[in-house]
Write an enzyme that holds these catalytic residues in place. Structure first.
Site, PDB file in Angstrom:
ATOM      1  N   HIS A 100     -15.304  -4.522  -3.495  1.00 16.28           N
ATOM      2  CA  HIS A 100     -15.641  -5.682  -4.348  1.00 16.28           C
ATOM      3  C   HIS A 100     -16.988  -5.416  -5.045  1.00 16.28           C
ATOM      4  N   SER A 140       0.837  -1.210   0.000  1.00 15.87           N
ATOM      5  CA  SER A 140       0.000   0.000   0.000  1.00 15.87           C
ATOM      6  C   SER A 140       0.867   1.253   0.000  1.00 15.87           C
ATOM      7  N   SER A 161     -17.452   5.371  -1.892  1.00 13.51           N
ATOM      8  CA  SER A 161     -17.625   4.735  -3.206  1.00 13.51           C
ATOM      9  C   SER A 161     -18.016   5.748  -4.266  1.00 13.51           C
ATOM     10  N   CYS A 205      -5.876   7.444 -11.885  1.00 14.93           N
ATOM     11  CA  CYS A 205      -4.851   7.042 -10.893  1.00 14.93           C
ATOM     12  C   CYS A 205      -5.277   5.725 -10.241  1.00 14.93           C
ATOM     13  N   LEU A 206      -6.578   5.608  -9.947  1.00 19.50           N
ATOM     14  CA  LEU A 206      -7.066   4.377  -9.313  1.00 19.50           C
ATOM     15  C   LEU A 206      -6.828   3.177 -10.227  1.00 19.50           C
ATOM     16  N   GLU A 266      -9.764   1.105  -2.926  1.00 21.55           N
ATOM     17  CA  GLU A 266      -9.573   1.110  -4.390  1.00 21.55           C
ATOM     18  C   GLU A 266     -10.792   0.568  -5.117  1.00 21.55           C
TER      19      GLU A 266
HETATM   20  P1  TGC Z   1     -18.226   7.857 -14.431  1.00 17.24           P
HETATM   21  O1  TGC Z   1     -19.238   8.767 -15.051  1.00 17.24           O
HETATM   22  O2  TGC Z   1     -18.340   6.400 -14.623  1.00 17.24           O
HETATM   23  O3  TGC Z   1     -16.769   8.307 -14.916  1.00 17.24           O
HETATM   24  C1  TGC Z   1     -16.343   9.657 -14.912  1.00 17.24           C
HETATM   25  C2  TGC Z   1     -15.235   9.784 -15.964  1.00 17.24           C
HETATM   26  O4  TGC Z   1     -14.120   8.974 -15.579  1.00 17.24           O
HETATM   27  C3  TGC Z   1     -13.875   7.942 -16.568  1.00 17.24           C
HETATM   28  N1  TGC Z   1     -13.544   6.715 -15.798  1.00 17.24           N
HETATM   29  C4  TGC Z   1     -12.302   6.237 -15.677  1.00 17.24           C
HETATM   30  N2  TGC Z   1     -11.131   6.626 -16.192  1.00 17.24           N
HETATM   31  C5  TGC Z   1     -10.026   5.924 -15.865  1.00 17.24           C
HETATM   32  N3  TGC Z   1     -10.049   4.866 -15.038  1.00 17.24           N
HETATM   33  C6  TGC Z   1     -11.213   4.435 -14.492  1.00 17.24           C
HETATM   34  N4  TGC Z   1     -11.222   3.385 -13.666  1.00 17.24           N
HETATM   35  C7  TGC Z   1     -12.410   5.134 -14.800  1.00 17.24           C
HETATM   36  N5  TGC Z   1     -13.710   4.993 -14.432  1.00 17.24           N
HETATM   37  C8  TGC Z   1     -14.394   5.968 -15.058  1.00 17.24           C
HETATM   38  C9  TGC Z   1     -15.175   7.823 -17.340  1.00 17.24           C
HETATM   39  O5  TGC Z   1     -14.940   7.334 -18.638  1.00 17.24           O
HETATM   40  C10 TGC Z   1     -15.650   9.270 -17.345  1.00 17.24           C
HETATM   41  O6  TGC Z   1     -14.871   9.967 -18.293  1.00 17.24           O
HETATM   42  P2  TGC Z   1     -15.470  11.227 -19.070  1.00 17.24           P
HETATM   43  O7  TGC Z   1     -14.420  11.587 -20.068  1.00 17.24           O
HETATM   44  O8  TGC Z   1     -16.764  10.748 -19.697  1.00 17.24           O
HETATM   45  O9  TGC Z   1     -15.697  12.289 -18.043  1.00 17.24           O
HETATM   46  O10 TGC Z   1     -18.164   8.233 -12.889  1.00 17.24           O
HETATM   47  P3  TGC Z   1     -19.149   7.890 -11.701  1.00 17.24           P
HETATM   48  O11 TGC Z   1     -19.265   9.101 -10.835  1.00 17.24           O
HETATM   49  O12 TGC Z   1     -20.409   7.270 -12.235  1.00 17.24           O
HETATM   50  O13 TGC Z   1     -18.316   6.836 -10.832  1.00 17.24           O
HETATM   51  C11 TGC Z   1     -18.096   5.564 -11.229  1.00 17.24           C
HETATM   52  C12 TGC Z   1     -17.480   4.709 -10.071  1.00 17.24           C
HETATM   53  C13 TGC Z   1     -18.488   4.419  -8.993  1.00 17.24           C
HETATM   54  C14 TGC Z   1     -17.061   3.437 -10.741  1.00 17.24           C
HETATM   55  C15 TGC Z   1     -16.255   5.446  -9.445  1.00 17.24           C
HETATM   56  O14 TGC Z   1     -16.678   6.541  -8.715  1.00 17.24           O
HETATM   57  C16 TGC Z   1     -15.461   4.540  -8.549  1.00 17.24           C
HETATM   58  O15 TGC Z   1     -14.582   3.817  -9.022  1.00 17.24           O
HETATM   59  N6  TGC Z   1     -15.705   4.544  -7.190  1.00 17.24           N
HETATM   60  C17 TGC Z   1     -14.864   3.855  -6.237  1.00 17.24           C
HETATM   61  C18 TGC Z   1     -14.043   4.860  -5.463  1.00 17.24           C
HETATM   62  C19 TGC Z   1     -12.670   4.352  -5.153  1.00 17.24           C
HETATM   63  O16 TGC Z   1     -12.194   3.379  -5.693  1.00 17.24           O
HETATM   64  N7  TGC Z   1     -11.955   5.060  -4.291  1.00 17.24           N
HETATM   65  C20 TGC Z   1     -10.592   4.735  -3.999  1.00 17.24           C
HETATM   66  C21 TGC Z   1      -9.923   5.828  -3.194  1.00 17.24           C
HETATM   67  S1  TGC Z   1      -8.143   5.697  -3.122  1.00 17.24           S
HETATM   68  C22 TGC Z   1      -7.822   4.343  -2.205  1.00 17.24           C
HETATM   69  O17 TGC Z   1      -8.660   3.614  -1.823  1.00 17.24           O
HETATM   70  C23 TGC Z   1      -6.385   4.091  -1.910  1.00 17.24           C
HETATM   71  S2  TGC Z   1      -6.133   2.690  -0.976  1.00 17.24           S
HETATM   72  C24 TGC Z   1      -4.469   2.599  -0.749  1.00 17.24           C
HETATM   73  C25 TGC Z   1      -3.798   1.655  -1.689  1.00 17.24           C
HETATM   74  O18 TGC Z   1      -3.994   1.681  -2.896  1.00 17.24           O
HETATM   75  O19 TGC Z   1      -3.038   0.826  -1.250  1.00 17.24           O
HETATM   76  P1  FAD Z   2     -19.176   3.127   1.332  1.00 13.13           P
HETATM   77  O1  FAD Z   2     -19.025   3.764   0.007  1.00 13.13           O
HETATM   78  O2  FAD Z   2     -19.965   3.850   2.368  1.00 13.13           O
HETATM   79  O3  FAD Z   2     -19.794   1.675   1.119  1.00 13.13           O
HETATM   80  C1  FAD Z   2     -20.382   0.939   2.206  1.00 13.13           C
HETATM   81  C2  FAD Z   2     -20.930  -0.390   1.630  1.00 13.13           C
HETATM   82  O4  FAD Z   2     -21.938  -0.108   0.651  1.00 13.13           O
HETATM   83  C3  FAD Z   2     -19.857  -1.196   0.909  1.00 13.13           C
HETATM   84  O5  FAD Z   2     -20.131  -2.559   1.136  1.00 13.13           O
HETATM   85  C4  FAD Z   2     -20.087  -0.867  -0.552  1.00 13.13           C
HETATM   86  O6  FAD Z   2     -19.648  -1.890  -1.428  1.00 13.13           O
HETATM   87  C5  FAD Z   2     -21.597  -0.711  -0.587  1.00 13.13           C
HETATM   88  N1  FAD Z   2     -22.065   0.162  -1.658  1.00 13.13           N
HETATM   89  C6  FAD Z   2     -21.724   1.450  -1.909  1.00 13.13           C
HETATM   90  N2  FAD Z   2     -22.384   1.904  -2.982  1.00 13.13           N
HETATM   91  C7  FAD Z   2     -23.172   0.889  -3.423  1.00 13.13           C
HETATM   92  C8  FAD Z   2     -24.083   0.730  -4.502  1.00 13.13           C
HETATM   93  N3  FAD Z   2     -24.337   1.730  -5.361  1.00 13.13           N
HETATM   94  N4  FAD Z   2     -24.718  -0.457  -4.656  1.00 13.13           N
HETATM   95  C9  FAD Z   2     -24.481  -1.475  -3.809  1.00 13.13           C
HETATM   96  N5  FAD Z   2     -23.635  -1.391  -2.762  1.00 13.13           N
HETATM   97  C10 FAD Z   2     -22.975  -0.227  -2.581  1.00 13.13           C
HETATM   98  N6  FAD Z   2      -9.094   6.578   0.157  1.00 13.13           N
HETATM   99  C11 FAD Z   2      -8.288   7.551  -0.384  1.00 13.13           C
HETATM  100  O7  FAD Z   2      -8.778   8.481  -1.019  1.00 13.13           O
HETATM  101  N7  FAD Z   2      -6.942   7.505  -0.217  1.00 13.13           N
HETATM  102  C12 FAD Z   2      -6.330   6.512   0.476  1.00 13.13           C
HETATM  103  O8  FAD Z   2      -5.093   6.494   0.586  1.00 13.13           O
HETATM  104  C13 FAD Z   2      -7.135   5.497   1.064  1.00 13.13           C
HETATM  105  N8  FAD Z   2      -6.576   4.521   1.827  1.00 13.13           N
HETATM  106  C14 FAD Z   2      -7.370   3.636   2.499  1.00 13.13           C
HETATM  107  C15 FAD Z   2      -6.802   2.749   3.414  1.00 13.13           C
HETATM  108  C16 FAD Z   2      -7.603   1.882   4.137  1.00 13.13           C
HETATM  109  C17 FAD Z   2      -6.987   0.959   5.147  1.00 13.13           C
HETATM  110  C18 FAD Z   2      -9.005   1.842   3.904  1.00 13.13           C
HETATM  111  C19 FAD Z   2      -9.875   0.877   4.641  1.00 13.13           C
HETATM  112  C20 FAD Z   2      -9.588   2.721   3.016  1.00 13.13           C
HETATM  113  C21 FAD Z   2      -8.775   3.646   2.309  1.00 13.13           C
HETATM  114  N9  FAD Z   2      -9.340   4.592   1.453  1.00 13.13           N
HETATM  115  C22 FAD Z   2      -8.550   5.574   0.876  1.00 13.13           C
HETATM  116  C23 FAD Z   2     -10.784   4.712   1.335  1.00 13.13           C
HETATM  117  C24 FAD Z   2     -11.430   3.640   0.455  1.00 13.13           C
HETATM  118  O9  FAD Z   2     -11.169   3.873  -0.894  1.00 13.13           O
HETATM  119  C25 FAD Z   2     -12.932   3.643   0.759  1.00 13.13           C
HETATM  120  O10 FAD Z   2     -13.074   3.090   2.041  1.00 13.13           O
HETATM  121  C26 FAD Z   2     -13.719   2.858  -0.267  1.00 13.13           C
HETATM  122  O11 FAD Z   2     -13.738   3.529  -1.511  1.00 13.13           O
HETATM  123  C27 FAD Z   2     -15.184   2.613   0.191  1.00 13.13           C
HETATM  124  O12 FAD Z   2     -15.765   3.753   0.697  1.00 13.13           O
HETATM  125  P2  FAD Z   2     -16.518   3.712   2.139  1.00 13.13           P
HETATM  126  O13 FAD Z   2     -15.605   3.081   3.102  1.00 13.13           O
HETATM  127  O14 FAD Z   2     -16.970   5.102   2.414  1.00 13.13           O
HETATM  128  O15 FAD Z   2     -17.740   2.756   1.932  1.00 13.13           O
END
Ligand code: TGC
Ligand code: FAD
Length: 419
Positions: free
Chosen positions: A402, A122, A169, A274-275, A399
Site C-alpha cells: 500500500h 492469486s 519493494s 507484468c505487475l 504486488e
Molecule cells: P523506475 O525507474 O520507476 O522504472 C523502471 C522502468 O520501468 C517502467 N515502469 C513500469 N512499467 C510498467 N508498469 C509499471 N508498473 C511500471 N513502473 C515503472 C518505468 O517507466 C521505467 O521504464 P524505462 O523505460 O525508463 O526503463 O523503477 P524503480 O526502480 O524506481 O522502481 C519503482 C517501484 C518502487 C515503483 C517498483 O520497483 C515497484 O513497483 N516495487 C514494488 C515491487 C513489487 O510490486 N513486487 C511484486 C512482486 S510479485 C508479487 O508480489 C506477486 S503476488 C501474487 C499475486 O499476484 O497474487
Molecule cells: P519490504 O520491501 O521490506 O517493506 C517493508 C515495509 O517498508 C513495508 O511496510 C513497506 O511498505 C515499507 N517500505 C519499503 N520501502 C519504503 C519506502 N521507500 N518508503 C516508505 N516505506 C517503505 N513476490 C514475487 O516475486 N512473486 C510472488 O509470487 C510473490 N508472492 C507473494 C505471496 C505472498 C503471500 C506474499 C506475502 C508476498 C509475495 N511476494 C511475491 C512478495 C511481495 O511482492 C513482497 O512481499 C512485497 O513486494 C514487499 O516486499 P517485502 O515483503 O520485502 O517488504
C-alpha cells in the site's frame, strides 16, 4: 472465455457432486446486490462470463475452501476445472489457446475467484498475468506456441520469481544473476515469497545478466523447475493465504539452454509491466473479497437476534452495512472505468496503482468490520470474514505494498520521487 459448453452455463456433470455437498451443508448462496445498476454497464458477454465463474465458485470453490484453509493446502483439484472454464490467461489471444476476453470480463473473473478466496485468485493471477503474460509479451513466437496453450489448459503451472530475501519493494537491487555459458545460461540466486513455487513446472525468473548495479541488464528466463540446481521450499508459519502455496526458490548453478531466455525482455520495465497486469486483476479481486464479507454480514445481521430484535435493526450495525455498500459501489465504478481505459489501450500504470491501493484498503476495512459484526462467530473458519481479513493482509503487501503505491501516486502528482 473459451467457447466451451461451460461458457453456455452448462455445468459439467462432475460439478454436481459439489452442488449436493453444498446443499448438505446448507451453505447460503451469494445474493448479489446491484445498487447502482452496475450490471447495465456490462455487455452480455461480460455478464455471462461473470455469472459462469460465480456459479463455479459457489458450487466448487466454496465447498472446499474451509478445509483447504484448515489443512493449509492449495486445493489442486480445482486446477483442471479452472482450465476448463478458460480462466488462465483469459485476456490473451485465442490463437495461443486462451479465451481472448476483454479486460473487464477478465477483471470480473478475478472478482469472482477472490470472492471465493484470495489464494485461488492469486493462483490464477500468477499463472495468467505473471507467467503467461511475460511469455506472450517478451517471448519468441516459438516460446508462445510451445508454452501458452499448455498453460491455458493447466497442464503446465508457472510461478514468478522477482522478490528476493533482501529486495522486496526495491526489485532493482536484485542479486540473482544469469551468466552466458556457450549458447545457454547459468543462473544463481534466491527468490522469496513465491506463489505456486513448490507446485510449479516452470518459473519465470528475473536475473541480472550484467553487473550487480546494472538494472538495464535484467532479463526474464523460463526455468523448468526440474532443472538440476533448482529447489523450492515451502514458506512455513503463514497466518494468511493458507490455501496458497508460497515458497522460497534457490537457484544454484542452474543451467538452461538459449530457449530459456525471453528475448524481448530487458530492464526492470519487463517485470514491472507484468505487475501492472496482475495489479489490475487484484483491483477487481479485492471487490470480490469485499462482496463476500458484505453478503455474509448482511445475512447475519438479519438472522442474529439480540435484545429481542435482529442486530440489523440497530443503528450501529446499519451504519456498518451502509459504509460497506457505499465503498463497494464506489470501487466497482472506479474499476470498471479502469477496465474500459485498459481496453482502449490508454490505462497507465499509475491508474492501476490507484485502483489496487484503494480497493485492497477498502476490502481490508470491510473484512474487518464484517468480522466484528459477526461477534464471536466471526473468528470461526466456517464463516468467511476472518479468512478474507487474514488473506487481505497479504494482498495489501504483495504486488507493491500500500505504501509503495502511495509513493508511486505521490511521484505522479508532484514529480518528486520519495522512495
Ligand atoms: P523506475 O525507474 O520507476 O522504472 C523502471 C522502468 O520501468 C517502467 N515502469 C513500469 N512499467 C510498467 N508498469 C509499471 N508498473 C511500471 N513502473 C515503472 C518505468 O517507466 C521505467 O521504464 P524505462 O523505460 O525508463 O526503463 O523503477 P524503480 O526502480 O524506481 O522502481 C519503482 C517501484 C518502487 C515503483 C517498483 O520497483 C515497484 O513497483 N516495487 C514494488 C515491487 C513489487 O510490486 N513486487 C511484486 C512482486 S510479485 C508479487 O508480489 C506477486 S503476488 C501474487 C499475486 O499476484 O497474487
Ligand atoms: P519490504 O520491501 O521490506 O517493506 C517493508 C515495509 O517498508 C513495508 O511496510 C513497506 O511498505 C515499507 N517500505 C519499503 N520501502 C519504503 C519506502 N521507500 N518508503 C516508505 N516505506 C517503505 N513476490 C514475487 O516475486 N512473486 C510472488 O509470487 C510473490 N508472492 C507473494 C505471496 C505472498 C503471500 C506474499 C506475502 C508476498 C509475495 N511476494 C511475491 C512478495 C511481495 O511482492 C513482497 O512481499 C512485497 O513486494 C514487499 O516486499 P517485502 O515483503 O520485502 O517488504
Amino acid at each position: 472465455m473459451r467457447a466451451s459448453p461451460a461458457l453456455a452455463c452448462v455445468v459439467p456433470p462432475r460439478y454436481l457432486a459439489a452442488e449436493r455437498q453444498r446443499e448438505r451443508r446448507l451453505m447460503p448462496r451469494f445474493q448479489p446486490i446491484d445498487f447502482y445498476e452496475f450490471d447495465a454497464l456490462l455487455s452480455e458477454e461480460e455478464r455471462l462470463v461473470r455469472d459462469t465463474v460465480r456459479e463455479w465458485v459457489d458450487d466448487n470453490l466454496l465447498p472446499v475452501i474451509e478445509h483447504a484453509t484448515i489443512e493449509r493446502r492449495f486445493p489442486k483439484e480445482l486446477i483442471p476445472q479452472m482450465a476448463e472454464l478458460g480462466i488462465y490467461g483469459a485476456n490473451l489471444p485465442e490463437e495461443y489457446g486462451c479465451a481472448g476476453l476483454n479486460s473487464v470480463a477478465y477483471g470480473l473473473i478475478m472478482q469472482e475467484l477472490e470472492r471465493g478466496d484470495s489464494g485461488i485468485r492469486s493462483f490464477a493471477s500468477v499463472q495468467g498475468a505473471l507467467c503467461m503474460y511475460p511469455i506472450f509479451a517478451f517471448g519468441s513466437e516459438e516460446q508462445k506456441r510451445s508454452w501458452l496453450p499448455r498453460m491455458a489448459r493447466g497442464e503446465v503451472i508457472g510461478c514468478f520469481g522477482l522478490t528476493e530475501p533482501d529486495y522486496g519493494s526495491n526489485p532493482a537491487g536484485m542479486r540473482t544473476t544469469a551468466r552466458q555459458d556457450g549458447n545457454g545460461w547459468v543462473l544463481n540466486g534466491a527468490k522469496m515469497w513465491i506463489t505456486n513455487g513448490s507446485m510449479a513446472d516452470i518459473a519465470i525468473v528475473w536475473a541480472k545478466t550484467g553487473d550487480v548495479d546494472d538494472v538495464a541488464s535484467i532479463r526474464g528466463f523460463i526455468v523448468p523447475t526440474k532443472a538440476r540446481g533448482f529447489s523450492a521450499r515451502d514458506q512455513k508459519g503463514k497466518l494468511s493465504l493458507l490455501a496458497s502455496d508460497t515458497s522460497e526458490l534457490a537457484l544454484q548453478d542452474v543451467r538452461v539452454g538459449p530457449e530459456s531466455l525471453l528475448p524481448n525482455s530487458g530492464g526492470l520495465k519487463g517485470p514491472l509491466s507484468c505487475l501492472t497486469q496482475a495489479r489490475y486483476g487484484i483491483a477487481w479481486g479485492a471487490i470480490g473479497a469485499a462482496l463476500a464479507c458484505f453478503d455474509e454480514a448482511l445475512r447475519y445481521s438479519k438472522e442474529r437476534v439480540q435484545f429481542e430484535h435482529p442486530i440489523g435493526a440497530t443503528q450501529l450495525q446499519q451504519l456498518r452495512l451502509v459504509e460497506m455498500l457505499t465503498a463497494i459501489t464506489q470501487a466497482q465504478l472506479l474499476t470498471l472505468q479502469l477496465g474500459r481505459l485498459k481496453d482502449r489501450g490508454t490505462a497507465r500504470p499509475q491508474q492501476v496503482s490507484l485502483a489496487k491501493r484503494a480497493n485492497v484498503s477498502m476490502a481490508c476495512d470491510i473484512a474487518r468490520e464484517a468480522r466484528r459484526l459477526l461477534g464471536a462467530n466471526g473468528i470461526l473458519v466456517e464463516y468467511q470474514a476472518m479468512r478474507h481479513m487474514a488473506n487481505l493482509e497479504s494482498v495489501y503487501t504483495y504486488e507493491g505494498t500500500h505504501d509503495i503505491h502511495t509513493l508511486i501516486l505521490g511521484q505522479e502528482l508532484t514529480g518528486f520521487s520519495a522512495f
